[in-house]
Design an enzyme around this catalytic site. Structure first.
Site, short mmCIF file in Angstrom:
data_model
loop_
_atom_site.label_atom_id
_atom_site.label_comp_id
_atom_site.label_asym_id
_atom_site.label_seq_id
_atom_site.Cartn_x
_atom_site.Cartn_y
_atom_site.Cartn_z
N PHE A 286 0.81 -1.22 0.00
CA PHE A 286 0.00 0.00 0.00
C PHE A 286 0.84 1.27 0.00
CE2 PHE A 286 0.88 -0.07 4.57
CZ PHE A 286 1.03 1.28 4.84
N SER B 236 5.36 -6.96 3.30
CA SER B 236 5.97 -7.30 4.59
C SER B 236 6.71 -8.64 4.50
CB SER B 236 4.89 -7.34 5.67
OG SER B 236 3.84 -8.17 5.25
N CYS C 53 9.56 1.95 3.48
CA CYS C 53 10.50 0.86 3.80
C CYS C 53 11.92 1.39 3.90
CB CYS C 53 10.43 -0.21 2.73
SG CYS C 53 11.03 0.37 1.16
P1 NAD Z 1 1.54 -6.59 2.98
O1 NAD Z 1 2.58 -7.64 3.08
O2 NAD Z 1 0.41 -6.62 3.93
O3 NAD Z 1 0.88 -6.62 1.52
C1 NAD Z 1 1.66 -6.65 0.35
C2 NAD Z 1 0.88 -7.37 -0.74
O4 NAD Z 1 0.63 -8.71 -0.34
C3 NAD Z 1 -0.48 -6.73 -1.01
O5 NAD Z 1 -0.71 -6.70 -2.41
C4 NAD Z 1 -1.46 -7.67 -0.31
O6 NAD Z 1 -2.71 -7.72 -0.93
C5 NAD Z 1 -0.76 -9.00 -0.39
N1 NAD Z 1 -1.09 -9.87 0.76
C6 NAD Z 1 -1.47 -9.47 2.00
N2 NAD Z 1 -1.67 -10.55 2.78
C7 NAD Z 1 -1.41 -11.64 2.04
C8 NAD Z 1 -1.42 -13.04 2.32
N3 NAD Z 1 -1.74 -13.53 3.50
N4 NAD Z 1 -1.09 -13.88 1.32
C9 NAD Z 1 -0.74 -13.41 0.11
N5 NAD Z 1 -0.71 -12.09 -0.20
C10 NAD Z 1 -1.04 -11.21 0.75
O7 NAD Z 1 2.31 -5.20 3.03
P2 NAD Z 1 1.70 -3.74 3.14
O8 NAD Z 1 1.17 -3.53 4.51
O9 NAD Z 1 0.83 -3.46 1.98
O10 NAD Z 1 3.03 -2.86 2.94
C11 NAD Z 1 3.90 -2.51 3.99
C12 NAD Z 1 5.08 -3.45 4.06
O11 NAD Z 1 5.78 -3.46 2.83
C13 NAD Z 1 6.10 -3.03 5.11
O12 NAD Z 1 6.57 -4.17 5.78
C14 NAD Z 1 7.20 -2.38 4.29
O13 NAD Z 1 8.48 -2.38 4.90
C15 NAD Z 1 7.19 -3.25 3.08
N6 NAD Z 1 7.80 -2.58 1.95
C16 NAD Z 1 9.02 -3.04 1.55
C17 NAD Z 1 9.65 -2.42 0.50
C18 NAD Z 1 10.99 -2.92 0.02
O14 NAD Z 1 11.36 -2.59 -1.09
N7 NAD Z 1 11.71 -3.71 0.77
C19 NAD Z 1 9.06 -1.34 -0.15
C20 NAD Z 1 7.81 -0.89 0.29
C21 NAD Z 1 7.19 -1.54 1.35
#
Ligand code: NAD
Length: 499
Positions: free
Chosen positions: A149, A226, A281
């Site tokens: 997000f 995440s 992130c």
């Molecule tokens: P999230 O892991 O909740 O969701 C990411 C994606 O995974 C979304 O499209 C979501 O729909 C999907 N998803 C959620 N739950 C799932 C499940 N159980 N099974 C399969 N898919 C699922 O992450 P978020 O809250 O949207 O984003 C924030 C996180 O992203 C933070 O941990 C942040 O550090 C990380 N992030 C990392 C980077 C990087 O480049 N390392 C960049 C941006 C954000």
């Protein structure tokens, strides 16, 4: 109520209507729209469209593919204000930050304009008697991206622009929390001359993600989110034979040396810790001060700098940051602040319970500041992903460098110092993927590449730059000999044969 639909084969597609997600306005806490959550049949439509479009798209020469990217860049720029407002209304980041989100994604679209140069192969003339060897980069086929997000414009653009420019077709599964900007980007791609089926957007949650992981037609998936989910996606995707690149969470440290320019360090860290409500992130949520005097001065000045921040609705041009994404996330961050207190860190600024007049339902959290955070604490080990800065005090650079090196995450790290030798040594030794030297948020420019280490990334290639090209392509190597050339050149060359 506004409905956000899938975008498949160049058209908006309503799902079967069984499952929908609510899209909130984080400034008010009200539901502002709904999004279709895909089931297997919707996903199959997108996969079929992407598979059908791929042979023709990959046959388009790279200059013409680049021209679509040039046009997309123009269109995103022309629509930047509208995109930033839409992004801000669903995410809650302030408008200036929303423009930054778009701009950093556009830089990868700009990179993709150079696809003819970047996708060129290699050639060796006369590698043996009449034998030439050449290699070419070819697209993989149908590819996909699953995005978080917190950067609803930048991260989709990181992924689809290079994959598509390389000749693949793409299915984007954006975050269901702020899905509207990704759909607008797909519409603009069509307006830029992109053929139907080349860029598809499928909304959804775990069901859609699992569908992508299982679909045999999908050859490669890039994921950002995440760490636990990144790991799950990585393990399942690779088990199904796919090429996977899965970026996870982070806990980035900023090390302040006794010789640091304190004005710069405080100014940089206040923005890097609290900007975008800490939902980056590459935020710097941990400040490690080296030496007692450095710690005292940094904390004293950080209290003033953090108090001076204005938390406001995302459309307020004077606000430094807006609300966090959801009520669940607000409760999680506030719960972590309580855990920090319970485990003995000193809470110097407490941002919990912030209510903005007229926007009492919004998910606002004021800047929070902890001092004397210790390595064993849960709030240090875990990512908080909110406007919370944790200060740790150590005596030497070695102790400071050990903290990010030993942490479970290894996305980014920064050091503030005037000592080039110390900085150089630190950059070379630290066990983290991206390093800033007097730069708080070292997100690399598009022609380098982005990627963390340890639990911040699973898989072998980074995002964008030449790493991105490698991820989204496969190399084919041809060894050729033509009749009549057998006796030309080096006869000592050996090719395995039957005899
Ligand atoms: P999230 O892991 O909740 O969701 C990411 C994606 O995974 C979304 O499209 C979501 O729909 C999907 N998803 C959620 N739950 C799932 C499940 N159980 N099974 C399969 N898919 C699922 O992450 P978020 O809250 O949207 O984003 C924030 C996180 O992203 C933070 O941990 C942040 O550090 C990380 N992030 C990392 C980077 C990087 O480049 N390392 C960049 C941006 C954000």
């Amino acid at each position: 109520m506004r409905q956000v639909q899938h975008f498949i084969n160049g058209a908006h597609v309503a799902g079967a209507g069984k499952r929908k997600g609510d899209i909130y306005n984080p400034n008010t806490g009200e539901i502002q729209a709904q999004v279709d959550l895909a089931d297997a049949s919707v996903l199959q439509q997108a996969i079929a469209a992407a598979a059908a479009a791929q042979p023709e798209w990959s046959a388009v020469n790279p200059q013409r593919r680049a021209r679509v990217m040039f046009k997309l860049k123009e269109l995103v720029e022309a629509n930047a204000n509208e995109l930033a407002e839409l992004l801000s209304s669903e995410h809650g980041k302030v408008i200036a930050d929303a423009h930054g989100d778009i701009q950093r994604g556009l830089e990868v679209v700009e990179l993709a304009c150079g696809i003819p140069q970047m996708s060129k192969g290699e050639y060796t003339n006369a590698a043996g008697p009449g034998i030439d060897v050449y290699s070419m980069r070819q697209p993989l086929g149908v590819t996909a991206g699953i995005t978080p997000f917190n950067f609803p414009a930048m991260i989709p653009m990181w992924m689809f622009s290079l994959s598509i420019a390389m000749g693949n077709t793409f299915i984007l599964k954006p975050s269901e929390k702020d899905p509207s900007v990704p759909v607008r980007l797909a519409e603009l791609f069509m307006e830029a001359g992109g053929p139907a089926g080349v860029l598809n957007v499928v909304h959804g949650d775990k069901e859609a993600v699992d569908g992508l992981l299982q679909a045999p037609e999908v050859r490669a998936i890039s994921f950002v989110g995440s760490s636990d989910i990144a790991h799950y996606v990585y393990m399942n995707g690779t088990a199904n034979g796919k090429r996977m690149q899965c970026m996870g969470g982070a806990k980035n440290h900023g090390i302040i040396m006794p010789d640091a320019n304190m004005d710069q360090a405080v100014k940089d860290i206040v923005g890097a810790a609290y900007g975008s409500a800490g939902e980056r992130c590459m935020a710097l949520p941990v400040a490690v001060t080296v030496g007692d005097r450095t710690g005292d001065e940094f904390v004293e000045r950080m209290i003033d700098a953090a108090r001076a921040l204005k938390v406001g609705v995302s459309t307020d041009p004077e606000a430094h940051y807006g609300p966090v994404i959801s009520e669940v996330h607000k409760n999680k961050v506030e719960g972590m602040i309580q855990t920090g207190v319970d485990e003995g860190a000193d809470l110097l600024l407490d941002g919990r319970g912030l209510k903005l007049q007229g926007n009492e339902g919004g998910y606002f959290i004021g800047p929070s500041l902890f001092d004397n955070v210790k390595p064993g604490m849960e709030t240090y080990h875990e990512e908080i992903f909110g406007p919370v800065l944790q200060v740790m005090r150590v005596g030497t650079l070695e102790e400071a460098a050990a903290l990010p090196s030993q942490h479970q995450y290894g996305n980014g790290v920064a050091i503030f110092t005037q000592d080039g030798r110390a900085a150089r040594e630190f950059a070379s030794q630290v066990n983290v993927g991206m390093v800033g030297i007097n730069v708080p948020i070292p997100v690399p420019v598009s022609y380098h590449s982005f990627g963390g280490w340890k639990r911040s990334a699973f898989g072998d290639h980074n995002q964008y730059g030449m790493e991105g090209i490698r991820f989204w392509s496969q190399v084919k190597t041809v060894t050729q000999r033509w009749p009549g050339t057998e006796n030309i050149g080096d006869q000592a060359f050996i090719i395995p044969t039957m005899s």
